[in-house]
Design a protein around this motif. Structure first.
Motif, PDB file in Angstrom:
ATOM      1  N   HIS A 181       0.859  -1.173   0.000  1.00  0.00           N
ATOM      2  CA  HIS A 181       0.000   0.000   0.000  1.00  0.00           C
ATOM      3  C   HIS A 181       0.892   1.218   0.000  1.00  0.00           C
ATOM      4  N   ALA A 182       0.517   2.218  -0.756  1.00  0.00           N
ATOM      5  CA  ALA A 182       1.381   3.378  -0.900  1.00  0.00           C
ATOM      6  C   ALA A 182       1.463   4.206   0.383  1.00  0.00           C
ATOM      7  N   ASP A 183       0.402   4.188   1.180  1.00  0.00           N
ATOM      8  CA  ASP A 183       0.336   5.166   2.276  1.00  0.00           C
ATOM      9  C   ASP A 183       0.380   4.559   3.680  1.00  0.00           C
ATOM     10  N   ARG A 184       0.398   3.249   3.785  1.00  0.00           N
ATOM     11  CA  ARG A 184       0.433   2.663   5.124  1.00  0.00           C
ATOM     12  C   ARG A 184       0.977   1.243   5.040  1.00  0.00           C
ATOM     13  N   THR A 185       1.299   0.698   6.212  1.00  0.00           N
ATOM     14  CA  THR A 185       1.759  -0.676   6.268  1.00  0.00           C
ATOM     15  C   THR A 185       0.556  -1.600   6.230  1.00  0.00           C
ATOM     16  N   LEU A 186       0.633  -2.622   5.345  1.00  0.00           N
ATOM     17  CA  LEU A 186      -0.480  -3.569   5.252  1.00  0.00           C
ATOM     18  C   LEU A 186      -0.435  -4.503   6.460  1.00  0.00           C
ATOM     19  N   VAL A 187      -1.584  -4.888   6.964  1.00  0.00           N
ATOM     20  CA  VAL A 187      -1.610  -5.882   8.035  1.00  0.00           C
ATOM     21  C   VAL A 187      -1.899  -7.244   7.426  1.00  0.00           C
ATOM     22  N   ASP A 188      -1.383  -8.289   8.087  1.00  0.00           N
ATOM     23  CA  ASP A 188      -1.506  -9.647   7.541  1.00  0.00           C
ATOM     24  C   ASP A 188      -2.930 -10.006   7.167  1.00  0.00           C
ATOM     25  N   LYS A 189      -3.845  -9.557   8.025  1.00  0.00           N
ATOM     26  CA  LYS A 189      -5.229  -9.988   7.826  1.00  0.00           C
ATOM     27  C   LYS A 189      -5.780  -9.545   6.473  1.00  0.00           C
ATOM     28  N   GLU A 190      -5.504  -8.299   6.098  1.00  0.00           N
ATOM     29  CA  GLU A 190      -6.088  -7.830   4.824  1.00  0.00           C
ATOM     30  C   GLU A 190      -5.383  -8.489   3.640  1.00  0.00           C
ATOM     31  N   VAL A 191      -4.048  -8.774   3.789  1.00  0.00           N
ATOM     32  CA  VAL A 191      -3.356  -9.469   2.702  1.00  0.00           C
ATOM     33  C   VAL A 191      -3.924 -10.866   2.553  1.00  0.00           C
ATOM     34  N   ASP A 192      -4.124 -11.552   3.698  1.00  0.00           N
ATOM     35  CA  ASP A 192      -4.693 -12.910   3.657  1.00  0.00           C
ATOM     36  C   ASP A 192      -6.009 -12.915   2.899  1.00  0.00           C
ATOM     37  N   LYS A 193      -6.793 -11.896   3.112  1.00  0.00           N
ATOM     38  CA  LYS A 193      -8.108 -11.846   2.468  1.00  0.00           C
ATOM     39  C   LYS A 193      -7.970 -11.745   0.947  1.00  0.00           C
ATOM     40  N   GLU A 194      -7.104 -10.839   0.507  1.00  0.00           N
ATOM     41  CA  GLU A 194      -6.921 -10.655  -0.942  1.00  0.00           C
ATOM     42  C   GLU A 194      -6.290 -11.885  -1.572  1.00  0.00           C
ATOM     43  N   HIS A 195      -5.246 -12.430  -0.889  1.00  0.00           N
ATOM     44  CA  HIS A 195      -4.543 -13.586  -1.415  1.00  0.00           C
ATOM     45  C   HIS A 195      -5.477 -14.792  -1.473  1.00  0.00           C
ATOM     46  N   GLY A 196      -6.362 -14.863  -0.453  1.00  0.00           N
ATOM     47  CA  GLY A 196      -7.354 -15.935  -0.444  1.00  0.00           C
ATOM     48  C   GLY A 196      -8.253 -15.897  -1.668  1.00  0.00           C
ATOM     49  N   LYS A 197      -8.568 -14.678  -2.126  1.00  0.00           N
ATOM     50  CA  LYS A 197      -9.399 -14.537  -3.333  1.00  0.00           C
ATOM     51  C   LYS A 197      -8.718 -15.221  -4.519  1.00  0.00           C
ATOM     52  N   VAL A 198      -7.383 -15.071  -4.570  1.00  0.00           N
ATOM     53  CA  VAL A 198      -6.636 -15.673  -5.680  1.00  0.00           C
ATOM     54  C   VAL A 198      -6.668 -17.186  -5.570  1.00  0.00           C
ATOM     55  N   LEU A 199      -6.364 -17.674  -4.349  1.00  0.00           N
ATOM     56  CA  LEU A 199      -6.289 -19.123  -4.154  1.00  0.00           C
ATOM     57  C   LEU A 199      -7.634 -19.784  -4.455  1.00  0.00           C
ATOM     58  N   ALA A 200      -8.699 -19.100  -4.060  1.00  0.00           N
ATOM     59  CA  ALA A 200     -10.025 -19.692  -4.261  1.00  0.00           C
ATOM     60  C   ALA A 200     -10.485 -19.517  -5.700  1.00  0.00           C
ATOM     61  N   GLY A 201     -10.153 -18.384  -6.299  1.00  0.00           N
ATOM     62  CA  GLY A 201     -10.712 -18.041  -7.614  1.00  0.00           C
ATOM     63  C   GLY A 201     -10.053 -18.770  -8.755  1.00  0.00           C
ATOM     64  N   LEU A 202      -8.732 -19.021  -8.591  1.00  0.00           N
ATOM     65  CA  LEU A 202      -7.979 -19.549  -9.721  1.00  0.00           C
ATOM     66  C   LEU A 202      -8.500 -20.907 -10.230  1.00  0.00           C
ATOM     67  N   PRO A 203      -8.739 -21.889  -9.340  1.00  0.00           N
ATOM     68  CA  PRO A 203      -9.229 -23.190  -9.821  1.00  0.00           C
ATOM     69  C   PRO A 203     -10.589 -23.091 -10.501  1.00  0.00           C
ATOM     70  N   GLN A 204     -11.335 -22.003 -10.207  1.00  0.00           N
ATOM     71  CA  GLN A 204     -12.635 -21.858 -10.886  1.00  0.00           C
ATOM     72  C   GLN A 204     -12.472 -21.317 -12.287  1.00  0.00           C
ATOM     73  N   LYS A 205     -11.398 -20.546 -12.486  1.00  0.00           N
ATOM     74  CA  LYS A 205     -11.182 -19.957 -13.809  1.00  0.00           C
ATOM     75  C   LYS A 205     -10.432 -20.900 -14.741  1.00  0.00           C
ATOM     76  N   LEU A 206      -9.511 -21.684 -14.163  1.00  0.00           N
ATOM     77  CA  LEU A 206      -8.626 -22.515 -14.977  1.00  0.00           C
ATOM     78  C   LEU A 206      -8.624 -23.937 -14.432  1.00  0.00           C
ATOM     79  N   PRO A 207      -8.266 -24.902 -15.272  1.00  0.00           N
ATOM     80  CA  PRO A 207      -8.204 -26.303 -14.799  1.00  0.00           C
ATOM     81  C   PRO A 207      -6.939 -26.549 -13.993  1.00  0.00           C
ATOM     82  N   VAL A 208      -6.847 -25.875 -12.841  1.00  0.00           N
ATOM     83  CA  VAL A 208      -5.624 -25.981 -12.052  1.00  0.00           C
ATOM     84  C   VAL A 208      -5.948 -26.320 -10.605  1.00  0.00           C
ATOM     85  N   ARG A 209      -4.912 -26.795  -9.920  1.00  0.00           N
ATOM     86  CA  ARG A 209      -4.999 -27.006  -8.476  1.00  0.00           C
ATOM     87  C   ARG A 209      -3.952 -26.132  -7.826  1.00  0.00           C
ATOM     88  N   ILE A 210      -4.251 -25.781  -6.551  1.00  0.00           N
ATOM     89  CA  ILE A 210      -3.278 -24.951  -5.841  1.00  0.00           C
ATOM     90  C   ILE A 210      -2.401 -25.855  -4.979  1.00  0.00           C
TER      91      ILE A 210
END
Ligand SMILES: [Zn+2]
Lengths: 812, 347
Positions: A783-812
């Motif tokens: 983040h340009a203006d503050r330090t990110l906290v783990d919790k908010e990163v986990d949330k965004e990263h979780g979106k990737v982990l969950a979303g990717l197998p739905q978009k592509l024939p992949v496993r995490i």
């Protein structure tokens, strides 16, 4: 042009060395390329006297001679010539002498009798074609003297390179004028002593002249000779012609050649007995509608004629190609007795066109197309007639047949001495200029001291403008004596804005390539059509050379590849197996919109082949592949602040497989920067490449255009720390990395700063499953203006982990 | 009591001195330090007696205790330095400075490019600007505008490769003079480097080669300026002792015209090296390097300049010739074979 020093000295009393003359002429603009000894090949031959001449005891045609060669004992020489006789003076080649044909004289035995040399014929000495017997010398000579000295043969000949403007120097007379000018010596013309014989008739009555177009032939003169006897020329004339590279033929032809070399006036002699109707007509060829007109020239060749060819006609037919070559139907033969001697001026461009079209350059046409002295031609004709009469015993008819529809008119120029000095950067005095111009044969009227009027002489056809006179003043003063100063180069404001040049960009590209470990190649712009065909390149759009030197140079290259591929072949044949080459050069295609009919596009070609690294520790060994050449292209684009580029498969390319298009997104849509690919193995094989040849062909003009638009812009450095998360994705092997990357980006994780592929792992294939590979991406959040906290990163990263197998024939 | 206290402390120093040599690692040494100087170490234990001493003995005992503490500290420190040095020695024992470096592939510029860049640098330094133009040219730009009308013998000086009757491969970089003057008003100071083509191939000619053309047009430019420019140019290129010679010559697009010789770079103008005749200059001491002259008024007329108002000079030189002289390359054909053993000599 070969100039005999002996001959020159008949015109100007030059007594210095040949080298000093050569240096002076060179600095006057007549470059002396060599000083030759035309009779060097017989310089070891001596005069000998045959003291005894007895029949050979064992032969019915050989003679055993005792020959006095000046020094020491008389030589015993066996001679087979029928004309050898006691008391003769003869040319002798002693043991060790090398003959003009390269044969060395050795001690030998002929039918048991020792022979210590050879008595020579004229042909053996290269002096004529006569081989009927040995050469018998005049009785006034002394045994032991060198033959070249005894005969007074020319030993010093200048080879002068004459520039096209100096037609006046294509003669002994012309060079003599320059020598006289350079050394301040007087010039003297040969004495005329032409005896006309009125009883033989009048030339003007013997031939009637007609000129169709004064522009094509401003003047035609003819002398008529009768009772000539055709035979070899006298020795002095033959030797002089030989010295300047002319082959003697007979007394009539030799005189025309002699005058050509001496005075620069081409002449032609007709056998009057073969001319019909007592008429000589100068007129263009008249091919009929079927194009059917021809003339057989002296050399026996039939020449097709066009209406642009100027001919000499008799009453019925063409008898010569004017100024180029005589016709076979009217030429002098051994039986000729009646001679018409032509001395004319023809339009240079016309002669040149014909001589070039028929590929028939001659000494005559060479001079006519550069310009011949119309006024001086009168003297040339008189001297030629005199020499012909003297050498052939002919009588010269009274008078000259003349048609001069366009007489010579003096050309006058202004001459401003101030302008002359300003142009040359000199302070020449009026006196110097007057003496120089007068010395050149100009008439100077300096009644107006600021602006003189100068008439140039008729032999200097090149002096037709004021600036030509400036050049003469500079040349005679010495261009080498002009003081050197550095100019102040002033510039317009406009030019201050154009520092960013095409040349500069291409040089910068070269600098990048050399820095990236590539070696620069430079190939010819033309290749053979075969080279393009081999790459399956289209016929259309090619630019062909109309007059190529060879078939492998007959087409301009439409792509950069052919040259580089030829370099692969050459280097592999030399055992150079590791190649990293580049070339920046133009590709050419037809383009009707261009004023030259050609579109010229600068290309950057990169070629890699063989081991990726030097074969030395600590590099891992491996063959160069797609990633090597792609990496170079990516590095270049970064260097130019361009990209990221798209790399898109491009099936069906003529010679690359796989072939990848390199694309850049821009304001006007997607731009095709070029292609990367592997040369199809079958094609590579034709260049003897057994390993993969990887090539990039990029549009350097487009790169310049795109990179010029990009300016570096500063972005503040991040103040807060990043959070990094790695994710390993198990994908089918045929899923492209860019597809995964795009899918991650489409999921739009917040605060994602960068996404980088950090590892690739291909687990062993299981027999029952589709092949897979593991791709590990590193996602950096910030983040340009503050330090990110783990919790908010986990949330965004979780979106990737969950979303990717739905978009592509992949496993995490 | 004081006496035995002091003796006890001296004993500590002696013992430490004797034992420190047995400490062979940093770990051993740390253990020794704890044993002697630790909170429960031997020095601390000895110091315990200090509390029971009378006030008259305390200063002397305290002073001694401090000395011993410092002595122990420096004994251990010096051992530490010894061990550090030994450790560094161990770490460096496998270091071999002669092993080959991890060298990235070396690239190189073609010698023609090197010569061309150097020439262009010198000339841009003198104030010329670089221009480029087409290699396929019209007859008009290549010949006619340069005072070489059709059927002019001067065309013999350049054997031409034609595409069609009116289109050809440029035989020199001089059409850039024409193109530049057509597009700009004077003053003009440009150089034009590039490929040129002739129908000529033998030991001393290749059908493609490289030229650099120079053009300066302004008011009152003289041949002295030309001499100065070229003298400065060849001296920067070939060295300050290079001599320049101007010989009158002929080019259709300049008047007067000159060929420029420089003193031979191989023999220094002597014509021979020791007793051997110089092959580069063929004993003359001079090497022909370029052609030049004052721009012919007919060229100004062709491009719409007023020959009464401006003067200028032009020059042209062959880049291969310069590269051959500078790098001592004897064979012209080497340039276009692109043998990497040749190319890598110019890294
Ligand atoms: Zn030399």
């Amino acid at each position: 042009m070969l100039i005999s020093l002996q001959w020159l000295r008949e015109f100007v009393p030059y007594t210095g060395t040949v080298q000093a003359l050569a240096d002076r002429l060179t600095m006057q603009g007549l470059e002396v390329e060599a000083i030759l000894d035309p009779f060097e090949s017989i310089s070891a031959i001596v005069v000998g006297r045959v003291l005894e001449c007895d029949a050979h005891p064992d032969s019915d045609h050989l003679h055993v001679c005792s020959v006095d060669v000046g020094a020491g004992e008389a030589l015993q020489i066996v001679c087979g010539a029928p004309n050898v006789a006691k008391g003769q003076l003869v040319p002798v080649a002693r043991i060790g002498a090398v003959m003009p044909d390269g044969m060395q004289i050795k001690k030998g035995k002929l039918r048991g009798v020792a022979s210590h040399g050879m008595i020579c014929s004229e042909r053996e000495l290269g002096l004529s074609e006569d081989h009927s017997g040995i050469m018998v010398l005049p009785d006034s000579l002394t045994p032991g003297v060198l033959l070249v000295d005894a005969l007074g043969l020319e030993r010093e000949v200048l080879e002068v390179s004459i520039t096209p403007n100096r037609a006046d120097c294509l003669s002994v007379l012309g060079i003599a004028r320059e020598a006289a000018l350079g050394f301040g010596l007087p010039l003297s013309m040969p004495k005329l002593n032409l005896i006309e014989d009125v009883s033989a008739g009048h030339a003007a009555e013997a031939v009637r002249l007609e000129i169709a177009d004064p522009e094509l032939c401003p003047v035609y003169r003819a002398r008529v000779l009768t009772g000539a006897s055709i035979k070899p020329s006298p020795a002095w004339m033959r030797h002089r012609l030989l010295a300047v590279g002319q082959r003697p033929i007979n007394n009539i032809v030799d005189v025309t050649n002699y005058i050509l070399m001496e005075l620069g006036q081409p002449l032609h002699s007709f056998d009057r007995g073969l001319l019909k109707g007592g008429v000589i007509r100068v007129a263009p060829a008249t091919p009929d509608m079927k194009g059917g007109m021809a003339i057989t020239t002296l050399d026996g060749q039939e020449r097709k004629l066009l209406a642009s060819d100027l001919l000499i006609w008799d009453a019925e037919r063409p008898v010569a190609l004017a100024g180029v070559m005589g016709g076979a139907n009217s030429s002098i033969s051994d039986a000729s007795t009646e001679v018409v001697l032509e001395c004319a001026i023809f339009r240079p461009g016309t002669i040149r066109k014909t001589a070039r079209r028929l590929a028939l350059p001659s000494e005559a046409s060479y001079r006519f197309e550069r310009g011949v002295d119309q006024v001086g031609s009168v003297f040339a004709l008189e001297r030629a007639a005199q020499l012909m009469a003297e050498t052939s015993g002919a009588r010269v008819m009274a008078g000259v047949a003349v048609a001069e529809p366009k007489p010579w008119v003096d050309r006058e120029q202004i001459f401003r001495i101030a302008k002359c000095n300003a142009l040359l950067g000199l302070e020449l005095s009026p006196e110097f200029c007057r003496v120089t111009l007068t010395g050149l044969g100009c008439h100077v009227d300096d009644s107006d001291p600021v602006c003189w009027r100068v008439a140039s002489p008729p032999h200097r056809l090149d002096l037709e403008r004021e600036v030509d006179l400036f050049e003469e003043c500079g040349r005679v003063h010495g261009l080498d004596r002009i003081p050197a100063v550095l100019p102040k180069i002033s510039k317009s404001l406009d030019s201050a804005q154009t520092s960013d040049t095409v040349f500069g960009f291409l040089q910068a590209l070269k600098g990048w390539a050399a820095g990236a470990g590539l070696r620069e190649a430079i190939n010819y712009s033309f290749v053979g059509a075969d080279d393009l065909d081999r790459l399956n390149l289209p016929e259309e759009g090619r630019i062909r050379i109309a007059n190529p030197l060879s078939e492998d140079q007959n087409t301009l290259r439409t792509e950069i590849a052919p040259g580089l591929l030829n370099n692969v072949r050459h280097n592999l044949s030399q055992g150079n197996g590791s190649l990293r080459l580049f070339e920046i050069a133009k590709a050419f295609r037809e383009d009707a919109a261009s004023d030259t009919g050609a579109c010229e596009n600068s290309r950057l070609g990169i070629l890699v082949h063989g081991p990726r690294h030097a074969q030395e520790w600590p590099w891992e060994q491996g063959e160069a592949d797609y990633l090597d050449v792609k990496g170079l292209v990516e590095n270049l684009l970064t260097h130019l602040r361009l990209g990221p580029a798209g790399f898109v498969l491009d099936p069906g390319h003529p010679y690359l497989e796989p072939c990848v298009r390199v694309e850049l997104a821009g304001k006007n849509g997607v731009a095709l920067i070029g292609r990367i690919g592997r040369v199809q193995p079958k094609i590579a094989d034709a260049y003897h490449a057994r390993k993969d040849v990887w090539l990039a062909d990029l549009d350097a003009d487009l790169l310049r255009e795109l990179s010029r638009a990009v300016k570096p812009a500063f972005v503040s450095l991040p103040k807060f720390p990043p959070v990094r998360r790695d994710v390993t994705i198990i994908c089918p092997a045929d899923l492209r990395a860019e597809q995964v990357e795009a899918a991650i980006r489409e999921l739009k994780p917040k605060n994602l700063e960068s996404l980088v592929l950090v590892a690739v792992y291909a687990p062993e294939d299981k027999a029952d499953a589709k092949p897979e590979r593991n791709l590990t991406f590193r996602l950096t959040y910030r983040h340009a203006d503050r330090t990110l906290v783990d919790k908010e990163v986990d949330k965004e990263h979780g979106k990737v982990l969950a979303g990717l197998p739905q978009k592509l024939p992949v496993r995490i | 009591m004081l006496k035995s206290f002091l003796e006890g402390l001296d004993g500590l120093t002696l013992e430490c001195e004797a034992r420190r040599g047995q400490a062979c690692s940093l770990k051993d040494l740390e253990a020794l330090r704890v044993e002697f100087l630790g909170r429960k170490g031997k020095l601390a234990a000895a110091m315990g007696a200090l509390a029971q001493m009378g006030p008259e003995d305390k200063p002397a005992a305290g002073k001694k205790a401090n000395e011993v503490k410092n002595a122990l500290g420096s004994l251990l420190e010096s051992r530490q330095a010894e061990l550090d040095a030994a450790a560094t020695q161990d770490a460096l024992s496998g270091f071999d400075p002669s092993m080959p470096g991890r060298r990235p592939a070396a690239g190189s510029l073609h010698p023609i490019t090197l010569a061309m860049q150097e020439i262009c640098e010198v000339l841009t330094g003198l104030g010329f600007e670089v221009v480029s133009g087409p290699e396929v040219e019209n007859d008009w730009h290549n010949f006619e505008a340069l005072n070489m009308p059709p059927d002019h013998p001067a065309r013999d000086m350049q054997d031409t490769l034609y595409v069609s009757d009116r289109v050809l491969l440029r035989t020199h970089t001089s059409p850039l003079q024409v193109r530049t003057m057509l597009s700009r008003k004077p003053p003009v100071a440009v150089i034009a480097p590039g490929k040129v083509y002739r129908r000529d191939s033998d030991l001393t000619h290749t059908p493609m080669f490289h030229q650099i053309e120079g053009l300066l047009v302004d008011r009152n430019v003289s041949m002295g300026d030309l001499r100065g420019t070229l003298t400065a140019f060849v001296r920067q290129l070939f060295g300050a002792n290079t001599n320049v010679r101007f010989r009158p010559s002929f080019f259709p697009f300049t008047e007067p015209s000159a060929e420029v010789d420089i003193s031979c770079v191989m023999c220094g103008g002597a014509g021979h090296i020791g007793n051997e005749p110089c092959r580069v200059c063929k004993k003359t001491g001079w090497v022909e390097i370029l052609g030049c002259g004052m721009v012919d008024p007919n060229v100004y007329r062709a491009v719409g300049y007023d020959p009464e108002a401006v003067t200028g000079f032009a020059f042209g030189l062959g880049v291969e010739r310069v590269a051959m002289l500078k790098y001592g390359i004897g064979d012209l054909r080497m340039f276009f074979e692109n043998d990497v053993r040749f190319l890598e000599q110019f890294s």
